[in-house]
Write an enzyme that holds these catalytic residues in place. Sequence first.
Site, PDB file in Angstrom:
ATOM      1  N   SER A  70      34.679 -54.371  58.918  1.00 40.42           N
ATOM      2  CA  SER A  70      35.637 -53.988  59.945  1.00 40.42           C
ATOM      3  C   SER A  70      36.521 -52.841  59.516  1.00 40.42           C
ATOM      4  O   SER A  70      36.648 -52.523  58.333  1.00 40.42           O
ATOM      5  CB  SER A  70      36.517 -55.189  60.279  1.00 40.42           C
ATOM      6  OG  SER A  70      37.345 -55.480  59.166  1.00 40.42           O
ATOM      7  N   LYS A  71      37.107 -52.246  60.489  1.00 42.19           N
ATOM      8  CA  LYS A  71      37.910 -51.054  60.308  1.00 42.19           C
ATOM      9  C   LYS A  71      39.115 -51.284  59.393  1.00 42.19           C
ATOM     10  O   LYS A  71      39.514 -50.393  58.655  1.00 42.19           O
ATOM     11  CB  LYS A  71      38.399 -50.590  61.678  1.00 42.19           C
ATOM     12  CG  LYS A  71      38.852 -49.143  61.672  1.00 42.19           C
ATOM     13  CD  LYS A  71      38.802 -48.555  63.060  1.00 42.19           C
ATOM     14  CE  LYS A  71      38.924 -47.033  62.969  1.00 42.19           C
ATOM     15  NZ  LYS A  71      38.476 -46.350  64.158  1.00 42.19           N
ATOM     16  N   ARG A  72      39.662 -52.485  59.484  1.00 45.03           N
ATOM     17  CA  ARG A  72      40.867 -52.780  58.711  1.00 45.03           C
ATOM     18  C   ARG A  72      40.675 -52.605  57.209  1.00 45.03           C
ATOM     19  O   ARG A  72      41.614 -52.299  56.485  1.00 45.03           O
ATOM     20  CB  ARG A  72      41.317 -54.213  58.977  1.00 45.03           C
ATOM     21  CG  ARG A  72      41.871 -54.425  60.368  1.00 45.03           C
ATOM     22  CD  ARG A  72      42.943 -55.463  60.347  1.00 45.03           C
ATOM     23  NE  ARG A  72      44.048 -55.064  59.492  1.00 45.03           N
ATOM     24  CZ  ARG A  72      45.262 -55.589  59.542  1.00 45.03           C
ATOM     25  NH1 ARG A  72      45.501 -56.527  60.418  1.00 45.03           N
ATOM     26  NH2 ARG A  72      46.216 -55.205  58.732  1.00 45.03           N
TER      27      ARG A  72
END
Length: 486
Positions: free
Chosen positions: A255-257
């Site tokens: 994920s982007k996080r």
Amino acid sequence: MDKLLRVRFAPSPTGYLHVGGLRTALYNYLFARKNNGKFILRIEDTDRNRYVEGAVENLINSLKWAGLDYDEGPDIGGVYGPYMQSQRLNIYKQYAKELINIGNAYYCFCSQERLQKLREEQEKQKLPQVKYDKHCLNLTTEEIEKKIKDKLPFVIRLNVKPNQKIIFNDIIRGQVEFDSNNIDDQILIKSDDYPTYHLANVVDDHLMKISHVIRGEEWLSSTPKHVILYDAFGWERPKFAHLPLLLNPDKSKLSKRQGDVAVEDYRDKGYLKEALINFVALLGWNAGDDREFYYLNELIEAFSLERVNKSGAVFDIVKLNSLNAEHLRRKSNGELLQMLKTELIKSEFADLSFSDERLLLIIEAMKERVSFVHEFISNCKYFYKEPEEYELKSIEKNWKPETPDHLRKFINLIAQINNPSKQDYENALTKVAEELNLGKGKLIHPLRLAVSGQSTGPGMFDLLYILGKEEVIKRIEKAIESINVK
RNA sequence: GGCGCGUUCGUCUAGUGGCUUAGGACGCCGCCCUCUCAAGGCGGAGAUCACGGGUUCGAAUCCCGUACGCGCUACCA
């Protein structure tokens, strides 16, 4: 008699190409190219709420950058087009109606409120699974016609028959079995007339003659719905291959996080497409030997779906970096020169001009010391401008009171030589060292500091040669002045 | 909660019943090379193959169970 093998990459345009998507696209591409099949790009833009301006162009650009060319797609057409689902709405509607006629789908007029309540009640009762209660399946034809005439919003649902075993074969996972009692009456057509993924995907895969559905594991649980659809239509099921997921370091879905996730981010950070492709190919697949370095064409040669792993793979940036360095090292100096030049334009040295000859020398000297093209600049700025400061640690260690005298002796020697070669520099330094009865290292370290401001770098005489006599002398003099002042 | 999928060094992985004192790569450590840093070469640490039962003369490899992780469970894909 082999049927023509056709695969597709079918992303939804949410803004950018995800590296997980890149890998899915890659495996589809490799499988097609390896087996003389066709690779198709289809855009699944059936969610109007998620529409993002420019996303399709962006997706296509990333795919092209990576070198994954497709045979049919929204921008290049093909006999089974259009390749944008939003342009195929009538097709889906037609097939949904057919499904209704044969009893495998039905109109549903339930409001969001009723569905919400239903869900809440089922949860309160701790029912094993939450699903639609087939309320609207009992509507008579007259009731349905009236509601439609009254312009009541409706959806079309899949009519899942109870107590059925739904079994299909997955190339990667083997036989997978579901109980139809666990499958919800999935919405096929939304109240805005757009199809959901499940309907659009199956209809298009059939119409586009897709032979193998290669997609992420997140789709495995919805595959029985697709299988029901294929069977209801009387269509031949494609072969399925569900790919393991790409993971964050903590093993959750990438994920982007937790880092960059868009292909363009990697491109912008200076990753080579060859390295990204190579890296991502190895996340979940290997040829069964120890080989880890591949170019795209070699991947095509070696690839097979049967050798794809079952379990998720952590996206380890450190390994990507090392692969990037290796791909970089294997590039020709000519290629590297072009890349360096475009990088230079973006750098703080954009206004300066450097000859190809000089740039090539820098490349040769630094090639084995960098992992990224931009490091041909950032790791050795001293090639482009004189040092403004000198590494403190190296001063303490290598800069002695007598150092200025030593370096002056060196200057005096090289000043007399016209266009000194590397060997000339080395000879001069050897001579000074002998005169002073010192080891060469005792001179080289302060010399390097004076000329580059750093304590590490390419071979001393390569460095001097690249800088040139005038520059070397100028820098030594400046160093003597500024370091002594301190 | 339900359903599904998965589980070999920190990470990516090899391994498909005996060839395995479980191999390679990245990372880490050391040595060599050497003017430094890299690159390269050599070596090291690092996995009781999630756990527990079976099957078998023999299991990381086959079967069952458990645990854990992940995915799905939307008028998102």
